[in-house]
Scaffold this active site. Sequence first.
Site, short mmCIF file in Angstrom:
data_model
loop_
_atom_site.label_atom_id
_atom_site.label_comp_id
_atom_site.label_asym_id
_atom_site.label_seq_id
_atom_site.Cartn_x
_atom_site.Cartn_y
_atom_site.Cartn_z
N CYS A 17 0.82 -1.22 0.00
CA CYS A 17 0.00 0.00 0.00
C CYS A 17 0.85 1.27 0.00
O CYS A 17 1.92 1.30 0.60
CB CYS A 17 -0.88 0.04 1.24
SG CYS A 17 -1.87 -1.42 1.47
N ARG B 42 5.45 -0.44 -6.01
CA ARG B 42 5.41 -1.20 -4.76
C ARG B 42 4.39 -2.33 -4.80
O ARG B 42 4.41 -3.20 -3.94
CB ARG B 42 5.05 -0.25 -3.60
CG ARG B 42 6.09 0.83 -3.39
CD ARG B 42 5.52 1.93 -2.54
NE ARG B 42 5.23 1.47 -1.21
CZ ARG B 42 6.03 1.62 -0.16
NH1 ARG B 42 7.17 2.23 -0.32
NH2 ARG B 42 5.68 1.18 1.01
N TRP C 191 -3.07 -2.75 -1.33
CA TRP C 191 -2.69 -4.14 -1.59
C TRP C 191 -3.48 -4.94 -0.57
O TRP C 191 -3.24 -4.83 0.64
CB TRP C 191 -1.19 -4.28 -1.38
CG TRP C 191 -0.60 -5.58 -1.78
CD1 TRP C 191 -0.26 -5.97 -3.05
CD2 TRP C 191 -0.25 -6.68 -0.92
NE1 TRP C 191 0.28 -7.24 -3.02
CE2 TRP C 191 0.29 -7.69 -1.74
CE3 TRP C 191 -0.33 -6.89 0.45
CZ2 TRP C 191 0.74 -8.91 -1.21
CZ3 TRP C 191 0.11 -8.11 0.96
CH2 TRP C 191 0.63 -9.09 0.12
N ASN D 93 -1.94 2.30 5.82
CA ASN D 93 -1.06 1.16 5.48
C ASN D 93 -0.88 0.34 6.75
O ASN D 93 -0.74 0.91 7.83
CB ASN D 93 0.33 1.65 5.05
CG ASN D 93 0.32 2.27 3.67
OD1 ASN D 93 -0.72 2.31 3.01
ND2 ASN D 93 1.47 2.77 3.24
N GLY D 94 -0.81 -0.97 6.60
CA GLY D 94 -0.60 -1.81 7.78
C GLY D 94 -1.85 -2.61 8.11
O GLY D 94 -2.77 -2.73 7.28
N GLU E 291 18.24 -18.01 -5.29
CA GLU E 291 17.84 -16.70 -5.80
C GLU E 291 17.33 -16.82 -7.24
O GLU E 291 16.35 -16.19 -7.63
CB GLU E 291 19.02 -15.71 -5.68
CG GLU E 291 18.81 -14.34 -6.28
CD GLU E 291 17.61 -13.58 -5.72
OE1 GLU E 291 17.02 -14.00 -4.71
OE2 GLU E 291 17.24 -12.57 -6.34
N LYS F 18 13.61 -15.75 -8.53
CA LYS F 18 13.36 -14.83 -9.64
C LYS F 18 12.41 -15.46 -10.65
O LYS F 18 11.47 -14.82 -11.11
CB LYS F 18 14.66 -14.45 -10.37
CG LYS F 18 15.60 -13.51 -9.68
CD LYS F 18 15.14 -12.07 -9.62
CE LYS F 18 14.37 -11.82 -8.36
NZ LYS F 18 15.08 -11.53 -7.15
N GLU G 277 8.78 -15.74 -9.25
CA GLU G 277 8.01 -14.53 -8.99
C GLU G 277 7.62 -13.78 -10.25
O GLU G 277 6.57 -13.16 -10.28
CB GLU G 277 8.67 -13.60 -7.96
CG GLU G 277 9.95 -12.97 -8.36
CD GLU G 277 10.60 -12.19 -7.22
OE1 GLU G 277 9.89 -11.60 -6.41
OE2 GLU G 277 11.84 -12.15 -7.18
N HIS H 214 18.61 -37.39 -1.98
CA HIS H 214 17.83 -37.55 -0.75
C HIS H 214 16.36 -37.21 -0.97
O HIS H 214 15.64 -36.92 -0.03
CB HIS H 214 18.44 -36.69 0.36
CG HIS H 214 19.86 -37.06 0.66
ND1 HIS H 214 20.19 -38.23 1.28
CD2 HIS H 214 21.03 -36.43 0.36
CE1 HIS H 214 21.51 -38.31 1.38
NE2 HIS H 214 22.04 -37.23 0.83
N LYS I 5 6.47 -4.45 -3.61
CA LYS I 5 7.91 -4.15 -3.55
C LYS I 5 8.40 -4.05 -2.12
O LYS I 5 9.46 -4.54 -1.79
CB LYS I 5 8.17 -2.83 -4.29
CG LYS I 5 9.62 -2.41 -4.33
CD LYS I 5 10.44 -3.34 -5.19
CE LYS I 5 11.92 -3.07 -5.14
NZ LYS I 5 12.71 -4.21 -5.61
C1 F6R Z 1 12.28 -10.74 -4.44
C2 F6R Z 1 12.16 -9.63 -3.54
C3 F6R Z 1 11.72 -9.91 -2.14
C4 F6R Z 1 12.48 -9.00 -1.17
C5 F6R Z 1 11.93 -9.17 0.25
C6 F6R Z 1 12.70 -8.35 1.25
O1 F6R Z 1 12.72 -10.34 -5.70
O2 F6R Z 1 12.38 -8.52 -3.89
O3 F6R Z 1 11.91 -11.24 -1.80
O4 F6R Z 1 13.83 -9.32 -1.22
O5 F6R Z 1 10.59 -8.79 0.27
O6 F6R Z 1 12.66 -7.00 0.92
P1 F6R Z 1 13.74 -6.00 1.48
O7 F6R Z 1 15.06 -6.38 0.89
O8 F6R Z 1 13.27 -4.64 1.01
O9 F6R Z 1 13.72 -6.14 2.96
#
Ligand code: F6R
Length: 609
Positions: free
Chosen positions: A2, A27, A74, A99-100, A482, A486, A489, A505, A604
């Site tokens: 949000c 975001r 959101w 927000n929250g 990682e 990627k 997502e 395993h 984000k």
């Molecule tokens: C994945 C991604 C998320 C963030 C996670 C933590 O591409 O961006 O997994 O890494 O939400 O966010 P930060 O780094 O802002 O604490």
Amino acid sequence: MCGIVGAVAERNVVQILLEGLRRLEYRGYDSSGVALIHNESLNVTRRVGKVKELSDAINDVNGVGATGIAHTRWATHGGVTEANAHPHISEDRFAVVHNGIIENHKTLRSDLTSKGYAFNSDTDTETIAHTIAELRKNTDSLLQAVLQAVPTFHGAYGTVIIDKHDPSTMVVARSGSPLVIGLGIGENFIASDQMALLPVTRRFIFLEEGDVAEITRTTVKIIAADGQEAKRDIVESNVEHDAGDKAGYRHYMLKEIYEQPAVIRNTLAGRVSPDGIAEDVFGEGSEAVFAKTEHIKIIACGTSYHSGMTAKYWLEAYAGVSCDVEIASEFRYRKSVVKPNSLLITISQSGETADTLAALKLAKESGYMSSLAICNVDGSSLVRESSLSFMTRAGAEIGVASTKAFTTQLAGFLMLVLAIGKHNKMPEELQKSILQALAELPSKLEETLTLADEIDQLAEEFSDKHHSLFLGRGDQYPIAMEGALKLKEISYIHAEAYASGELKHGPLALIDADMPVIVVAPNNELLEKLKSNVEEVRARGGIMYVFADKDAHFESDETMRVVNVPHCMESIAPIVYTIPLQLLSYYVALIKGTDVDQPRNLAKSVTVE
Ligand code: F6R
């Protein structure tokens, strides 16, 4: 997640609010809305979908007002509907954005219902609007009503309230969800992120936990958590104004992938030289802390957690300091033992991730010697609440899928290895080799980016796949994790990562021709072990895509497609091998036609737990 924007001015603020929302789009959100006060009436417009839908719905009647608030939502409580979008209204007089999460919203809702308030949404936020309406009946000002309301809310909130009977004022409250006041000339603003306000001001006041503030066109009055009026510093922002520009790239994510050599140069600039790492790069007093550090605990979420996992391999192997890494949402809800002389490190792109902030708060109460934040946003809550900080200098990261924030975090960790190793009898030769590797890193990344066309072609083979497996060993295991994150997502293909020694395993049972296996294979001491794991997959009919050093001698054939990654020194290989995996997920997502920069269901900055 949000986003909030608000303004009190003399001019019509609707375009300022809409531009603010556009700047917060990255975001992640699913609906938006705006409320403006004009001629003693409160005009509210809300829409499901993009901010574009909202701005198309704004006209000469509902789009006028010198005081207003706006929001991108959101969904947490209640589905994605227009009725659940913010602002929420009480008594056709008060408008609220939030927000929250208000955790005790059910109790509040039933109390307020018994007092005669009718609810028009399924949200927790609407309880804020009605609570304030109720308290305003017996108070002298909106500020007093909010100050009385705040202790009744349990949970996290950043909230802004306006009252059509007092159009000169916005009242805001922060607890667990960030808010920043933007100072203009004869006008003032509020937002959940300074990015929203950069077109109108560069002067900001970051509210602290528990702050409530009354904002008019010319005044800002802040009441701190202790009930006393407080003064807060005014900070001049140096965030780039045009960070929201794609610079000719089709997506922010692609722009950010290509920015990596340049931003890593930035991360290193003035901090490392061929002679070593500069004093106190990790903050004033950090050298003294490192000299005493016997154990490191790293806490983070998502991609940042993967950089922490990589760092564990490095800190133990190169700097000789013991380290463990934990997901913030796990750490914050368990009892843990703090080893003597432990340094706590949190990692976050945004510096506003709710779980990481809560973990930091808990850790600070649990006896850690000191706390260091590795973060990309200066002035963020994580930076302000840690004793030491290191800014990754990646620049604004807009794509929801984190790319350059991750690789700059890793570059920062290699510097940390040097800074701690210095106090830990790290062999000089090893220090020199890491320094040389760091110096070569930006050009190695440039070279690696030239693989883009080859990876683009390879991506075709993933377009009809539903599952995939990523394999790596040693410090490449977190890189495989990682890579899998990627891919899932942004392309929505199910992807799992395994340390390849774990294959037999369990996960070997999954292998067939429909499950592509992606392998990261630099030429290191684990190569022969990795090759055995590759043979295990081949023997079971698996199809592999191997990102390998030329000297690793993998050959393409009918079961294996090999992409040769430029040869690099071992310490930077995890950073270099990240690039092809980012490109792979980007090109697969392009083929699948997903929303690359704002993938479904994701945000984000995850400011709720
Ligand atoms: C994945 C991604 C998320 C963030 C996670 C933590 O591409 O961006 O997994 O890494 O939400 O966010 P930060 O780094 O802002 O604490």
